[in-house]
Design an enzyme around this catalytic site. Sequence first.
Site, PDB file in Angstrom:
ATOM      1  CB  SER A   1      -0.936   0.003   1.215  1.00 21.28           C
ATOM      2  OG  SER A   1      -1.875  -1.046   1.132  1.00 21.28           O
TER       3      SER A   1
ATOM      4  CG  ASN B   1      -6.180 -10.632  -1.540  1.00 24.76           C
ATOM      5  OD1 ASN B   1      -7.298 -10.572  -1.067  1.00 24.76           O
ATOM      6  ND2 ASN B   1      -5.839 -11.498  -2.476  1.00 24.76           N
ATOM      7  CE1 TYR B   2      -0.131  -9.451   1.003  1.00 24.09           C
ATOM      8  CE2 TYR B   2      -1.143 -10.293  -0.999  1.00 24.09           C
ATOM      9  CZ  TYR B   2      -0.527 -10.513   0.214  1.00 24.09           C
ATOM     10  OH  TYR B   2      -0.300 -11.781   0.642  1.00 24.09           O
ATOM     11  CB  ILE B   3      -3.243  -2.089  -3.369  1.00 26.06           C
ATOM     12  CG1 ILE B   3      -1.908  -2.515  -3.997  1.00 26.06           C
ATOM     13  CG2 ILE B   3      -3.463  -0.600  -3.564  1.00 26.06           C
ATOM     14  CD1 ILE B   3      -1.866  -2.367  -5.508  1.00 26.06           C
TER      15      ILE B   3
END
Length: 905
Positions: free
Chosen positions: A654, A860-862
């Site tokens: 992110s 899922n990650y940003i």
Amino acid sequence: MASDSSDDDRPLAGTNGHKSAPKISSATDRKMDKLASRARPAPPNVSIRNGPVGDGDDAMDIDSTPNGGPKRKARSSLGQAVNYKDESESDDGAPLAKRQKSKHKQEDSDSDDEPIARKKNGAKLPPSIKDTAMVDSSDDDQPLGTKLSQRKAAIEKSAGKKKPAPKKAIKEEESDDEPLAKPKKSQSNGVATAKKANGVKKEESDSDAPIAKKVKKEAPAKGKAKTAAAPAKKGRLVKEESVVNSAADEEEEEEYRWWDAPKKEDDSIKWTTLEHNGVLFPPAYEPLPKHVKLIYGDTPVNLHIDAEEVATFFGSMLHSTQNVENPTFQKNFFKDFKDILKETGGAKDENGKSVDIKEFAKLDFTNIFDYYKGLSEAKKARPPAEKKAEKAERDKFEAPYMYCKWDGRKEKVGNFRVEPPGLFRGRGEHPKTGTVKKRVMPEQVTINIGKEAKVPDPPPGHKWKAVQHDNKATWLAMWQENVNGNYKYVMLAANSTVKGQADYKKFEKARELNKHIHKIRADYTAELKSEVMADRQRATAMYLIDKFALRAGNEKDTENEAETVGCCSLKFEHVTLREPNTVIFDFLGKDSIRFYNEFTVERQVFKNLKLFKKPPKADGDDIFDRLTTSQLNKHLSSYMPGLTAKVFRTYNASYTMSKLLQSLPVKNISMAEKIKLYNDCNREVAVLCNHKRTVGAAHEAQMEKLGDRIKGLKYQKWRTKMMMLNLDPKLKKKKGAEYFALDEDITQEWVEAHQKFLVKEQRTKIEKKFQKDNENRTAEGEEALNEEELKERLEVATELEAKYKKENKTKKVEAEGKVPTVEKLEAAVSKFDERIKTLELQCADREGNKEVALGTSKINYIDPRLTVVFSKKFNVPIEKFFSKTLRDKFKWAIESVGDDETWEF
């Protein structure tokens, strides 16, 4: 006569069912009678409140008093107030949620019939203040019609009651924007209903209720009363009576905006009440026809139904060569197949003689594969009407399982279907691939449900393994599968409140790491030189996890799971060192995806890794032999509650995306270029997180098809230019011969092939349209179109083919249809250029993504709020980045950011 004119046949409020004094009649009454006559009677004892309204929707203005009985509300039918707002400015037809968002919306209204009893700071005004407000608002600023309306209502009240109704009550009942709080027992609710002796409520108006909130059998008539934006003179009564109900229903049905709600003190309690209908089991196995047999050697064999089912698992997937040709897959399947044969009496030939199946290579599943392939093709070839009917039937069957009641809210269930039996495939090079997944029975399933809720019935003849009421768990049902012994859970869908809250907490935890990251980095940098080996290993692992987004890694049961590793479980052979400070990682990561990267690290980190690989260590030995993932996470939690190594991947992904997006200049570029800018940033994050994928088998074919589309547009652009030249031959001298030349990558051979394709495509479209028209006519009971009609339609394609032949011969292109001007053709050329550029950007984007999975990092990650900010800042519709499913999943992010372009991770 309309409902108002029949007041003599029904009791007024407060008359105990007796007839009252005769009603005053006027021209206005007759208009209102006509309007009220549109209302239909509601089912008895039904309470429906109205939400956002739309043109043509019918309202059901029904409510109940606190004690459950229907209550008549006095209303005015005389002297309707004039609404000076333009119809286009009216917000009566807007979703009520929008009107609720701003508390001062109503207070700024210029309407003569605005509410008297308002809320201030969320609290109701005392009665004395209400009364004063009502007296003040009833003077010179009210139209004469409104005053006459009040007077008439008072006369009606006094005729039906011993004591005249106070002016206050009349004023409150007339308000068309009554406060949204539910009425007190002593107050009327603003709904115009009539009370009969049997308790059945008769509605006065149903002009504004959404279709979804009405009783299904009472479908509204199209184009009935469009009162939402109608002038008050004609529609004020309907407006008055529906708005309060719309507000009340909106309160009940309004979406739960959990991201705006105060945080719970005890976050461990997930629900208070929970109701659901359990799980949906797969259908029973349907035996093969008698002529379809498994063949062993040259002998067709008969199998017990259980063994036959397992044979069909393998036979039906012969097309998946990646699996069925895998030796491990074959070995595991054959072992389980032989075990089931032993349990079920083995295989027999047509004479009933036992056939000993010993060698997998002698098994021939071709007949089974051909049978299932035929079924699949026949299913695809069915007419659309049949497919649609089947889908409708399936949806109806699955409907009870699709939703649950979670704390009274309707929430969608994610995976309510129990996975059918089959062959386990696993991820990567899983050692158990090919193992038989047995059918899950109800006796293996545990149900989690509220104590007061009805426990769903198991299938007939079966029972649940257990029923529990754990309100700290978010699963609805669970069971243990037989292959790896893992527990499977039925959870809520990705767009549910619970899942949304989990995502929100995950990204908020990553944002919280921002406050501690500098101290963490300072500490592990200092500990890189620690004299305590455990501390030095921990510091080195933290450096690798933080800088290169390595997964922490967990201890694996290599016998039952694929041998994948992360940072803490790296082996001697996974790390290669090259002086002075280059580290080469080569190992299988999650999902058996190869992680190969060369990193330049700090000299001290290089020295530490060299020390950790020092002899007598050899292949198979752990690099970090004094560190486990649990020890690392325990250390991290001392910096911040709940901090684990996993949070670093979310944080770094992110943070990286945030910095990349901030660095992008806001330029006047096309939509396709903006999307590519975002994807380029997303790609960098995906590479950081090693979200790789193998190049798909269809990638080359897709790229070739995309290339043909680009060539096709270039050809059409050239034809348009030739049309210009045909209109004005002097343009060749003005613009130059190069402007009218065909692109170098387009040959005459390709042009002729493309022309044939276009003609064939035209014929296919015409035939499909003809078929569709006939299906529609048959469905409506009309006579089908004959073949002559089809031939006539196909003449268009024949003419196109002749046109292309003529162009190839004469090298001239005549304008199609009405002869356009050169200027219009030049504009068409510009549009072709834009489309070609867009496709070329897509082509480059797709080529860049062939080995990178953008979806994993984006989902899922940003932090999804970063995508929303980019969407707002660059004026790109969020639909370009989030599908409908993702927009539902990340609604909290879209709503919470709003139009704030300055939000930062």
